[in-house]
Design an enzyme around this catalytic site. Structure first.
Site, PDB file in Angstrom:
ATOM      1  CB  SER A  63      15.153-105.064 -94.411  1.00 27.55           C
ATOM      2  OG  SER A  63      16.417-105.293 -93.684  1.00 27.55           O
ATOM      3  CE  LYS A  66      18.223-107.692 -93.860  1.00 23.97           C
ATOM      4  NZ  LYS A  66      17.578-107.160 -92.227  1.00 23.97           N
ATOM      5  CE1 TYR A 188      21.912-107.126 -94.646  1.00 21.15           C
ATOM      6  CE2 TYR A 188      23.062-105.476 -93.542  1.00 21.15           C
ATOM      7  CZ  TYR A 188      21.983-106.031 -93.937  1.00 21.15           C
ATOM      8  OH  TYR A 188      20.839-105.595 -93.083  1.00 21.15           O
ATOM      9  CE1 TYR A 240      13.870-106.558 -90.359  1.00 17.12           C
ATOM     10  CE2 TYR A 240      12.541-104.684 -90.067  1.00 17.12           C
ATOM     11  CZ  TYR A 240      13.446-105.251 -90.966  1.00 17.12           C
ATOM     12  OH  TYR A 240      14.185-105.012 -91.651  1.00 17.12           O
ATOM     13  CB  VAL A 258      15.072 -99.151 -91.675  1.00 18.91           C
ATOM     14  CG1 VAL A 258      14.908-100.198 -90.727  1.00 18.91           C
ATOM     15  CG2 VAL A 258      16.499 -99.208 -92.285  1.00 18.91           C
TER      16      VAL A 258
HETATM   17  N1  GLU Z   1      20.713-101.856 -93.963  1.00 14.92           N
HETATM   18  C1  GLU Z   1      19.793-101.797 -92.689  1.00 14.92           C
HETATM   19  C2  GLU Z   1      20.710-102.419 -91.464  1.00 14.92           C
HETATM   20  O1  GLU Z   1      21.354-103.318 -91.685  1.00 14.92           O
HETATM   21  C3  GLU Z   1      18.626-102.851 -92.994  1.00 14.92           C
HETATM   22  C4  GLU Z   1      17.690-102.859 -92.014  1.00 14.92           C
HETATM   23  C5  GLU Z   1      16.158-103.057 -92.288  1.00 14.92           C
HETATM   24  O2  GLU Z   1      15.863-102.443 -93.453  1.00 14.92           O
HETATM   25  O3  GLU Z   1      15.420-103.398 -91.506  1.00 14.92           O
HETATM   26  O4  GLU Z   1      20.464-102.098 -90.502  1.00 14.92           O
END
Ligand code: GLU
Length: 304
Positions: A63, A66, A188, A240, A258
């Site tokens: 993430s 992002k 994504y 988050y 993650v």
């Molecule tokens: N590829 C992971 C998902 O979409 C990213 C989540 C993350 O890093 O928080 O679940």
């Protein structure tokens, strides 16, 4: 400030936290990663690099990507991005569906999965070769031409991506995803599979510490105001529903993934990345979180 000395101290204190929690086993390709790894790196705006631990080992940035895709969308689309995505903390898990229904398919912010999927959809509209553009951008920011996607991780996520597919279909029903859902998910999951070392990662975020300009090359990526807004979003939503706790304990804008990485920026000064694969219940790395708290405490530098 002797950053190497600070990192050495943290490295000697962090062992009890390494391996605490569990790796992201909902993505089978990530479940195999050795949890007993730890790296930390600092890169200053004037180009000095300090590191400890497994700082030459690439890991899945997940993430954290992002923030890069949001930057690409914000740079090209400006304030029109806010027609598609909000700027408030969600208070829910990163992959939660519930808010989307009563907020008519507009995700709370670009750093939860739903928001990142909308940004992916926007990137598919804004860039002719989205995956090449993102990889090129990651290579430019990190000054590392070997940065790449991990096809195995992307495929593993594609095969186990029902929840993200549900988010994308749901938002498509509100018209906030405009492309074919498979296309959006393919972009994504590739963005999440980008791999970097802790040093690459810290260097990649220096432009945010430097008012939107990549220090190495002098290229402006975002306006000063956009860089401020992106960093502000990271501070309020980058970890988050543990973003409040992170701001409280660490006090810098940051983004987690993650894969176990967390990268943070200290305006006008440096970017710092920490990585260790085992995650706490919010999906943030236990040891990386702890290491960053020690970093801002020991150095006394934060945004506050
Ligand atoms: N590829 C992971 C998902 O979409 C990213 C989540 C993350 O890093 O928080 O679940």
């Amino acid at each position: 400030m002797d950053y190497q000395q600070v990192l050495n101290e943290i490295y000697s204190e962090i062992t009890p936290f390494v391996g605490k929690g569990k790796v992201a086993d909902y993505i089978p390709a990530l479940a195999r990663v050795d949890a007993n790894q730890f790296a930390m790196a600092v890169v200053t705006i004037d180009g000095k690099v300090f590191s400890v631990g497994d700082s030459a080992t690439p890991f899945s940035i997940q993430s954290i990507s992002k923030a890069l895709t949001f930057t690409m969308a914000f740079a090209k689309h400006g304030d029109r991005v806010w027609e598609r995505v909000g700027k408030e903390p969600s208070g829910n898990a990163f992959n939660s569906l519930i808010q989307l229904e009563y907020e008519q398919g507009i995700p709370r912010n670009p750093f939860i999965n739903a928001g990142a999927l909308v940004i992916s959809d926007l990137i598919l509209s804004l860039y002719d070769n989205p995956l090449e553009s993102l990889r090129g951008f990651a290579r430019e920011l990190s000054a590392n031409s070997t940065i790449d996607y991990n096809a195995e991780v992307a495929l593993s996520e594609m095969e186990h991506g029902n929840r993200n597919a549900a988010l994308a279909y749901f938002m498509r029903s509100f018209g906030n995803v405009t492309h074919n859902v498979d296309q959006v998910l393919n972009f994504y999951f590739h963005q999440c599979s980008l791999e970097m070392t802790a040093i690459d990662l810290a260097r990649s975020f220096l432009f945010l510490a430097n008012h939107g300009v990549i220090p190495n090359t002098g290229r402006r990526v975002l306006t000063q105001s956009q860089a401020k807004r992106t960093s502000a979003l990271m501070l309020t939503t980058g970890l988050y529903n543990e973003s409040g706790e992170f701001a409280f304990r660490v006090g810098i804008p940051a983004k987690s993934g993650v894969g176990g990485g967390i990268v943070g920026v200290i305006p006008q000064l440096l970017a710092v990345a920490a990585w260790s694969p085992a995650l706490n219940k919010y999906g943030n790395s236990t040891a990386a979180f702890e290491a960053l708290e020690r970093f801002t405490t020991k150095t006394g530098v934060s945004v506050f």
